[in-house]
Motif scaffolding. Structure first.
Motif, PDB file in Angstrom:
ATOM      1  N   TYR A 103       0.376  -1.294  -0.072  1.00 57.63           N
ATOM      2  CA  TYR A 103       0.110  -0.038  -0.107  1.00 57.63           C
ATOM      3  C   TYR A 103       0.743   1.090  -0.261  1.00 57.63           C
ATOM      4  CZ  TYR A 103       0.898  -0.507   4.737  1.00 57.63           C
ATOM      5  OH  TYR A 103       1.787  -0.582   6.095  1.00 57.63           O
ATOM      6  N   ALA A 104       0.833   2.585  -0.270  1.00 55.69           N
ATOM      7  CA  ALA A 104       0.947   3.509  -1.380  1.00 55.69           C
ATOM      8  C   ALA A 104       0.406   4.932   0.229  1.00 55.69           C
ATOM      9  CB  ALA A 104       1.508   3.464  -1.720  1.00 55.69           C
ATOM     10  N   ALA A 105       0.663   5.630   0.154  1.00 54.82           N
ATOM     11  CA  ALA A 105       0.436   6.877   0.798  1.00 54.82           C
ATOM     12  C   ALA A 105      -0.206   7.924  -0.445  1.00 54.82           C
ATOM     13  CB  ALA A 105       1.475   7.662   1.460  1.00 54.82           C
ATOM     14  N   VAL A 106      -1.582   8.487  -0.111  1.00 53.17           N
ATOM     15  CA  VAL A 106      -2.000   9.621  -0.765  1.00 53.17           C
ATOM     16  C   VAL A 106      -2.067  11.017  -0.541  1.00 53.17           C
ATOM     17  CG1 VAL A 106      -4.858   9.817  -2.249  1.00 53.17           C
ATOM     18  CG2 VAL A 106      -3.551   7.491  -1.756  1.00 53.17           C
ATOM     19  N   ALA A 107      -1.930  11.255   0.532  1.00 49.19           N
ATOM     20  CA  ALA A 107      -2.471  12.178   1.265  1.00 49.19           C
ATOM     21  C   ALA A 107      -2.636  12.029   2.794  1.00 49.19           C
ATOM     22  CB  ALA A 107      -3.234  13.359   1.010  1.00 49.19           C
ATOM     23  N   GLY A 108      -1.542  12.618   3.481  1.00 48.55           N
ATOM     24  CA  GLY A 108      -1.419  13.168   4.986  1.00 48.55           C
ATOM     25  C   GLY A 108      -2.551  13.738   4.817  1.00 48.55           C
ATOM     26  N   LEU A 109      -4.254  14.003   5.929  1.00 44.40           N
ATOM     27  CA  LEU A 109      -5.651  14.974   6.031  1.00 44.40           C
ATOM     28  C   LEU A 109      -5.662  15.294   7.023  1.00 44.40           C
ATOM     29  CD1 LEU A 109      -7.650  11.333   5.999  1.00 44.40           C
ATOM     30  CD2 LEU A 109      -7.081  13.350   3.630  1.00 44.40           C
ATOM     31  N   TYR A 110      -5.054  15.191   8.421  1.00 38.76           N
ATOM     32  CA  TYR A 110      -5.119  15.291   9.229  1.00 38.76           C
ATOM     33  C   TYR A 110      -4.656  15.848  10.761  1.00 38.76           C
ATOM     34  CZ  TYR A 110      -8.728  13.274  10.592  1.00 38.76           C
ATOM     35  OH  TYR A 110      -9.574  12.069  11.178  1.00 38.76           O
ATOM     36  N   THR A 111      -4.485  16.287  11.494  1.00 37.05           N
ATOM     37  CA  THR A 111      -3.891  15.987  12.988  1.00 37.05           C
ATOM     38  C   THR A 111      -5.609  15.538  13.654  1.00 37.05           C
ATOM     39  OG1 THR A 111      -2.104  17.887  12.523  1.00 37.05           O
ATOM     40  CG2 THR A 111      -2.171  16.519  15.012  1.00 37.05           C
ATOM     41  N   ILE A 296       6.838   6.342   3.829  1.00 43.04           N
ATOM     42  CA  ILE A 296       6.299   5.473   3.323  1.00 43.04           C
ATOM     43  C   ILE A 296       5.893   6.177   1.703  1.00 43.04           C
ATOM     44  CG2 ILE A 296       5.524   4.134   5.377  1.00 43.04           C
ATOM     45  CD1 ILE A 296       2.519   4.331   3.682  1.00 43.04           C
ATOM     46  N   PRO A 297       6.721   5.366   0.628  1.00 40.73           N
ATOM     47  CA  PRO A 297       6.187   6.008  -0.591  1.00 40.73           C
ATOM     48  C   PRO A 297       4.789   6.331  -0.541  1.00 40.73           C
ATOM     49  CG  PRO A 297       7.479   4.134  -0.256  1.00 40.73           C
ATOM     50  CD  PRO A 297       6.492   4.028   1.289  1.00 40.73           C
ATOM     51  N   PHE A 298       5.040   6.792  -1.685  1.00 40.06           N
ATOM     52  CA  PHE A 298       3.310   7.597  -2.484  1.00 40.06           C
ATOM     53  C   PHE A 298       3.077   7.082  -3.230  1.00 40.06           C
ATOM     54  CE2 PHE A 298       3.959  11.416   0.831  1.00 40.06           C
ATOM     55  CZ  PHE A 298       3.059  11.800   0.801  1.00 40.06           C
ATOM     56  N   HIS A 299       1.458   6.773  -3.135  1.00 44.93           N
ATOM     57  CA  HIS A 299       1.303   6.274  -4.419  1.00 44.93           C
ATOM     58  C   HIS A 299       1.350   6.636  -6.005  1.00 44.93           C
ATOM     59  CE1 HIS A 299      -1.551   4.151  -7.808  1.00 44.93           C
ATOM     60  NE2 HIS A 299      -1.679   3.187  -6.257  1.00 44.93           N
ATOM     61  N   GLU A 300       1.366   6.485  -6.857  1.00 46.19           N
ATOM     62  CA  GLU A 300       2.231   6.745  -7.956  1.00 46.19           C
ATOM     63  C   GLU A 300       1.043   8.336  -8.811  1.00 46.19           C
ATOM     64  OE1 GLU A 300       4.558   7.694 -10.551  1.00 46.19           O
ATOM     65  OE2 GLU A 300       6.025   6.872  -8.730  1.00 46.19           O
ATOM     66  N   GLY A 301       0.116   7.457  -8.381  1.00 43.87           N
ATOM     67  CA  GLY A 301      -1.492   8.419  -8.762  1.00 43.87           C
ATOM     68  C   GLY A 301      -1.116  10.186  -8.250  1.00 43.87           C
ATOM     69  N   ALA A 302      -1.123   9.288  -6.710  1.00 44.17           N
ATOM     70  CA  ALA A 302      -1.103  10.816  -5.715  1.00 44.17           C
ATOM     71  C   ALA A 302       0.439  11.680  -6.200  1.00 44.17           C
ATOM     72  CB  ALA A 302      -1.174   9.957  -4.967  1.00 44.17           C
ATOM     73  N   LEU A 303       1.549  11.030  -6.647  1.00 47.21           N
ATOM     74  CA  LEU A 303       2.854  11.681  -6.675  1.00 47.21           C
ATOM     75  C   LEU A 303       2.288  12.628  -7.835  1.00 47.21           C
ATOM     76  CD1 LEU A 303       5.346   9.212  -6.222  1.00 47.21           C
ATOM     77  CD2 LEU A 303       4.798  11.681  -5.219  1.00 47.21           C
ATOM     78  N   GLU A 304       1.813  12.342  -8.931  1.00 48.95           N
ATOM     79  CA  GLU A 304       1.591  12.812 -10.636  1.00 48.95           C
ATOM     80  C   GLU A 304       0.616  13.864  -9.741  1.00 48.95           C
ATOM     81  OE1 GLU A 304      -0.896  11.513 -14.652  1.00 48.95           O
ATOM     82  OE2 GLU A 304       1.591  10.060 -13.747  1.00 48.95           O
ATOM     83  N   TYR A 305      -0.435  13.869  -8.945  1.00 46.62           N
ATOM     84  CA  TYR A 305      -0.759  15.026  -8.482  1.00 46.62           C
ATOM     85  C   TYR A 305      -0.236  16.036  -8.503  1.00 46.62           C
ATOM     86  CZ  TYR A 305      -3.854  17.918  -6.015  1.00 46.62           C
ATOM     87  OH  TYR A 305      -3.955  19.243  -5.231  1.00 46.62           O
ATOM     88  N   TYR A 306       0.205  15.375  -7.328  1.00 51.09           N
ATOM     89  CA  TYR A 306       1.317  16.631  -6.922  1.00 51.09           C
ATOM     90  C   TYR A 306       2.168  17.285  -7.879  1.00 51.09           C
ATOM     91  CZ  TYR A 306      -0.636  14.745  -2.599  1.00 51.09           C
ATOM     92  OH  TYR A 306      -1.330  14.369  -1.257  1.00 51.09           O
ATOM     93  N   ARG A 307       2.738  17.148  -8.285  1.00 53.56           N
ATOM     94  CA  ARG A 307       4.227  17.294  -9.494  1.00 53.56           C
ATOM     95  C   ARG A 307       2.925  18.405 -10.047  1.00 53.56           C
ATOM     96  NH1 ARG A 307       5.629  11.343 -10.497  1.00 53.56           N
ATOM     97  NH2 ARG A 307       7.182  10.981  -9.148  1.00 53.56           N
ATOM     98  N   GLU A 308       2.175  17.900 -10.778  1.00 54.73           N
ATOM     99  CA  GLU A 308       1.702  18.521 -11.996  1.00 54.73           C
ATOM    100  C   GLU A 308       1.240  20.156 -11.075  1.00 54.73           C
ATOM    101  OE1 GLU A 308      -1.300  16.710 -13.549  1.00 54.73           O
ATOM    102  OE2 GLU A 308      -0.041  15.569 -14.913  1.00 54.73           O
ATOM    103  N   SER A 309       0.600  19.588  -9.675  1.00 56.03           N
ATOM    104  CA  SER A 309       0.249  20.543  -8.631  1.00 56.03           C
ATOM    105  C   SER A 309       1.124  21.549  -8.094  1.00 56.03           C
ATOM    106  CB  SER A 309      -0.646  20.156  -7.835  1.00 56.03           C
ATOM    107  OG  SER A 309      -1.559  19.718  -8.149  1.00 56.03           O
ATOM    108  N   GLY A 310       2.729  21.347  -8.718  1.00 53.01           N
ATOM    109  CA  GLY A 310       3.694  21.969  -8.343  1.00 53.01           C
ATOM    110  C   GLY A 310       4.220  22.383  -7.159  1.00 53.01           C
ATOM    111  N   ILE A 311       3.817  20.559  -5.951  1.00 52.52           N
ATOM    112  CA  ILE A 311       4.334  20.497  -4.768  1.00 52.52           C
ATOM    113  C   ILE A 311       5.194  19.719  -4.654  1.00 52.52           C
ATOM    114  CG2 ILE A 311       2.621  19.305  -2.461  1.00 52.52           C
ATOM    115  CD1 ILE A 311       0.229  20.538  -4.137  1.00 52.52           C
ATOM    116  N   VAL A 312       6.477  19.639  -3.718  1.00 57.16           N
ATOM    117  CA  VAL A 312       6.729  18.883  -3.761  1.00 57.16           C
ATOM    118  C   VAL A 312       7.268  17.329  -2.374  1.00 57.16           C
ATOM    119  CG1 VAL A 312       9.610  18.874  -3.104  1.00 57.16           C
ATOM    120  CG2 VAL A 312       9.288  20.126  -4.118  1.00 57.16           C
ATOM    121  N   VAL A 313       7.459  16.603  -3.440  1.00 55.95           N
ATOM    122  CA  VAL A 313       7.405  15.242  -1.812  1.00 55.95           C
ATOM    123  C   VAL A 313       8.606  14.598  -1.913  1.00 55.95           C
ATOM    124  CG1 VAL A 313       6.391  13.262  -1.770  1.00 55.95           C
ATOM    125  CG2 VAL A 313       4.867  14.526  -3.245  1.00 55.95           C
TER     126      VAL A 313
END
Length: 314
Positions: A103-111, A296-313
């Motif tokens: 399994y892989a991370a998609v997003a940290g949601l909240y505290t 842990i690693p991020f899922h490739e689908g989530a990574l693609e969203y962050y890259r296109e949004s200019g967010i550095v993982v």
């Protein structure tokens, strides 16, 4: 009432969507009364509104530890779990004797703050006062159970000091009202409906952690942060309550289609205001912070969203 009606509506919608074909996305949440289920229902409804190729089967589980195990066993496609449990499971540390992956991370949601709830007229004012009391530590295999154990141990209290009971949040609220338990631990969003509803029917207090205990917990465990539950968060809460918190993380099975995960991530943040409003005003859904503190690693689908949004993982 509006929020309750909204959640009932979502439950009906999800019941209709659940099992509508072999391609339903199995979404693991937590026990009754938890916030994970509310987030899953709200996110699933948002995805259904914007797309016509995804259906969801939102499943009640015991919580974080159960969710990572079920993801690793390919019994879930999506799930929410605490960052500390995820790290322990992925690397086979803590209470996990072997690693659970796939399994892989998609997003940290909240505290999620760790909250200890007692009746307002209780003689319990500190964690030390829990000695000899009947205390719900959350469901077995839940993140709450691990947090409760670590907090109690920080105060020098093991299982022999407290009469521990495993209950979900809904059960714990009912048994606190009836006097069958003296306190309960819950790790969930501040201002969540389950505690607000309890406070509206039964006078409660939250037990703070001492500065010394908080410092020890921060030093011992990498995933905790200091957290203040602001006064007024719950009915008749007249003072701030200091405690610790841990990030709730959305996870996806590694086998899940990249484009689907990317779409879900996009819709999550496009609808963050609506999800906040539906679940809790104290949520912190934000793509800028969603990639921080996850080990842990991020899922490739989530990574693609962050890259296109200019967010550095990292």
């Amino acid at each position: 009432m509006k929020k309750k009606a909204f959640l009932v509506f979502l439950c009906v919608i999800m019941a209709l969507m659940s099992g509508c074909g072999k391609d339903s996305i199995r979404f693991g949440t937590s026990g009754a009364g938890g916030v994970y289920g509310e987030i899953a229902l709200s996110l699933a409804a948002s995805v259904q509104k914007e797309t016509d190729d995804m259906t969801f089967d939102v499943q009640v589980t015991a919580g974080s530890a159960a969710n990572v195990r079920l993801l690793a066993q390919n019994q879930l496609d999506l799930a929410i779990a605490q960052a500390d449990i995820i790290d322990n499971a992925y690397y086979g540390t803590g209470t996990f004797r072997k690693s659970y992956r796939d399994y892989a991370a998609v997003a940290g949601l909240y505290t999620e703050p760790c909250q200890i709830v007692v009746s307002a007229d209780s003689d319990i004012y500190t964690i030390n006062d829990l000695e000899g009391k009947r205390v719900s530590v959350g469901e077995a295999e839940s993140g709450t159970e691990q947090n409760a154990t670590q907090i109690l141990e920080t105060y020098g209290m093991n299982k022999s000091f407290v009469n521990e009971i495993n209950l979900n949040y809904g059960e714990a609220c009912e048994k606190l009202k009836s006097g069958e338990i003296d306190a309960f631990f819950c790790t969930l969003a501040a201002g969540s409906s389950v505690i607000k509803n309890l406070a509206a029917e039964h006078d409660i207090r939250l037990i703070p952690l001492s500065d010394t205990a908080i410092q020890r917990l921060l030093e011992a465990y990498n995933f905790y942060t200091e957290y203040t539950i602001q006064k007024g968060t719950y009915p008749n809460q007249s003072e701030d309550v200091t405690t610790i918190g841990v990030t709730a993380v959305l996870l996806a099975n590694e086998k899940m289609d990249k484009e689907r995960v990317k779409t879900i991530t996009e819709i999550l943040f496009r609808n963050q205001a609506a999800i906040n409003a539906a679940v809790s005003p104290n949520l912190e859904l934000d793509p800028e912070t969603a990639v921080k503190g996850i080990t842990i690693p991020f899922h490739e689908g989530a990574l693609e969203y962050y890259r296109e949004s200019g967010i550095v993982v990292q």
